[in-house]
Design a protein around this motif. Structure first.
Motif, mmCIF file in Angstrom:
data_model
loop_
_atom_site.group_PDB
_atom_site.id
_atom_site.type_symbol
_atom_site.label_atom_id
_atom_site.label_comp_id
_atom_site.label_asym_id
_atom_site.label_seq_id
_atom_site.Cartn_x
_atom_site.Cartn_y
_atom_site.Cartn_z
ATOM 1 N N LYS A 36 51.154 31.075 -3.579
ATOM 2 C CA LYS A 36 50.823 32.143 -2.648
ATOM 3 C C LYS A 36 49.530 32.840 -3.097
ATOM 4 O O LYS A 36 49.309 33.057 -4.282
ATOM 5 C CB LYS A 36 51.953 33.170 -2.578
ATOM 6 C CG LYS A 36 53.281 32.606 -2.077
ATOM 7 C CD LYS A 36 53.208 32.172 -0.612
ATOM 8 C CE LYS A 36 54.554 31.709 -0.102
ATOM 9 N NZ LYS A 36 54.513 31.301 1.325
ATOM 10 N N ASP A 37 48.713 33.201 -2.126
ATOM 11 C CA ASP A 37 47.425 33.836 -2.402
ATOM 12 C C ASP A 37 47.484 35.297 -1.981
ATOM 13 O O ASP A 37 47.577 35.616 -0.789
ATOM 14 C CB ASP A 37 46.322 33.099 -1.637
ATOM 15 C CG ASP A 37 44.943 33.712 -1.888
ATOM 16 O OD1 ASP A 37 44.817 34.527 -2.825
ATOM 17 O OD2 ASP A 37 44.003 33.370 -1.143
ATOM 18 N N LEU A 38 47.414 36.193 -2.952
ATOM 19 C CA LEU A 38 47.465 37.621 -2.659
ATOM 20 C C LEU A 38 46.159 38.156 -2.092
ATOM 21 O O LEU A 38 46.102 39.304 -1.643
ATOM 22 C CB LEU A 38 47.817 38.408 -3.931
ATOM 23 C CG LEU A 38 49.244 38.256 -4.462
ATOM 24 C CD1 LEU A 38 49.440 39.113 -5.700
ATOM 25 C CD2 LEU A 38 50.261 38.654 -3.399
ATOM 26 N N TYR A 39 45.106 37.360 -2.121
ATOM 27 C CA TYR A 39 43.793 37.837 -1.688
ATOM 28 C C TYR A 39 43.416 37.346 -0.293
ATOM 29 O O TYR A 39 42.282 37.516 0.142
ATOM 30 C CB TYR A 39 42.728 37.417 -2.710
ATOM 31 C CG TYR A 39 42.999 37.989 -4.073
ATOM 32 C CD1 TYR A 39 42.617 39.292 -4.396
ATOM 33 C CD2 TYR A 39 43.665 37.241 -5.033
ATOM 34 C CE1 TYR A 39 42.889 39.824 -5.639
ATOM 35 C CE2 TYR A 39 43.936 37.771 -6.288
ATOM 36 C CZ TYR A 39 43.547 39.057 -6.575
ATOM 37 O OH TYR A 39 43.832 39.594 -7.817
ATOM 38 N N GLN B 234 55.588 37.427 -10.138
ATOM 39 C CA GLN B 234 54.405 36.668 -10.566
ATOM 40 C C GLN B 234 54.721 35.173 -10.639
ATOM 41 O O GLN B 234 53.938 34.328 -10.189
ATOM 42 C CB GLN B 234 53.932 37.177 -11.926
ATOM 43 C CG GLN B 234 53.239 38.533 -11.886
ATOM 44 C CD GLN B 234 52.799 38.974 -13.261
ATOM 45 O OE1 GLN B 234 52.107 38.262 -13.969
ATOM 46 N NE2 GLN B 234 53.222 40.159 -13.661
ATOM 47 N N LEU C 8 55.259 33.746 -7.051
ATOM 48 C CA LEU C 8 53.987 33.565 -6.353
ATOM 49 C C LEU C 8 53.257 32.323 -6.844
ATOM 50 O O LEU C 8 52.695 31.556 -6.061
ATOM 51 C CB LEU C 8 53.103 34.797 -6.546
ATOM 52 C CG LEU C 8 53.560 36.073 -5.828
ATOM 53 C CD1 LEU C 8 52.766 37.271 -6.346
ATOM 54 C CD2 LEU C 8 53.400 35.944 -4.324
ATOM 55 N N VAL D 271 51.682 38.334 2.456
ATOM 56 C CA VAL D 271 52.491 37.373 1.703
ATOM 57 C C VAL D 271 53.941 37.846 1.737
ATOM 58 O O VAL D 271 54.260 38.924 1.226
ATOM 59 C CB VAL D 271 52.005 37.251 0.245
ATOM 60 C CG1 VAL D 271 52.960 36.356 -0.554
ATOM 61 C CG2 VAL D 271 50.589 36.698 0.192
#
Length: 295
Positions: A108-111, A100, A103, A116
């Protein structure tokens, strides 16, 4: 006579972390040597290892000894003086926090629509307790599942190295600082077995380490801190061991049986299991045989 425990719960550091987990040049060098020894690598720049240790993770009751990033790997190293089969779950929870933070720091964008890419995890547990254990074993999260799942779809492992004298000697030869740490702990245990109380055992071991110039003067320069940390650690170790002995006295045979089966499934020999759990070789053999017959 039973010694009264006086554990300072506010003292967060472990001796292992004092040696390998600081930001001073000497600790950085020892940390690099430890990583190279574990991975057969040859890094030369200590600053390539970025510390990621999280302070005061109280809500999941995890004392994190050492975590760092290097070579696209997220490393977590824990030192344990008592065997704990829950390390995979503890590691999974801790790694989730590390990822977490990574990121967030790297924006970083998990969506999004692309994968990623994240650092690969490496989870190491150094065991130097008094129970007899093999050189190396894999602790698996799936061993804790309430229903058996051998698919491997949901797995998390901790690789446990026994770093006591006589185990994994090649690792100590590759990393002098780890060898010196193990030598000091062994000296304390020898003193305890000879009849010294904990304070005497630790003080004598520190004086011996100073005389032998272990860790390039670290024990001389940090004598008061080493003694304070060591007293806390050995108090906690005795407390946990007493709880284990109380559990045995309560007749928790079923828990021992389950532990024996899991240890055997992870490659520990029947002889070592019997010695570690206070069982006979015949008892362990019978459990292992029955367990295989039920699969």
């Amino acid at each position: 006579m039973t010694e009264t425990l006086n554990v300072n719960r506010e003292y967060k550091d472990s001796l292992f972390r004092c040696i390998f987990g600081q930001n001073d040049p000497r600790s950085k060098r020892w940390r690099l040597d430890l990583y190279n020894a574990l991975n057969n690598s040859s890094y030369t720049d200590p600053d390539e290892l970025e510390l990621t240790t999280i302070e005061d993770v109280i809500y999941i009751s995890i004392k994190n000894d050492l975590s760092f990033l290097v070579d696209c790997k997220m490393n977590l190293i824990e030192q344990q003086s008592t065997f704990n089969p829950n390390m995979p779950l503890r590691g999974l929870m801790y790694f989730s926090l590390l990822y977490q933070l990574w990121l967030s720091d790297n924006k970083k964008d998990l969506y999004g629509s692309s994968v990623v890419r994240i650092p690969a995890p490496q989870y190491i547990v150094f065991y130097n307790g008094e129970r007899e254990m093999g050189d190396r074993m894999k602790l698996r999260l799936s061993d804790a599942f309430m229903t058996e799942d051998r698919s491997g779809d949901f797995e998390w492992t901790a690789t446990m190295f026994n770093i006591n004298e006589g185990h994994n000697d090649s690792l100590g030869k590759k990393c002098k600082s780890l060898y010196h740490y193990v030598s000091y702990i062994s000296r304390v245990r020898q003193n305890l077995r000879s009849g010294m109380n904990r304070k005497e055992a630790i003080s004598e071991a520190v004086d011996w380490a100073i005389k032998e110039n272990l860790l390039d003067g670290f024990f001389r320069e940090e004598k008061a801190k080493v003694i304070a940390v060591s007293l806390t650690e050995f108090d906690e170790e005795l407390f946990i061991r007493n709880r284990y002995e109380e559990g045995k006295a309560d007749g928790s045979q079923s828990a021992k049986n389950e532990a024996a089966k899991k240890l055997h499934a992870n490659g520990v020999s029947v002889e070592v299991i019997a010695k570690s759990l206070g069982m006979s070789v015949e008892e362990v053999n019978a459990l292992v045989k029955d367990d295989k017959g039920q699969r």
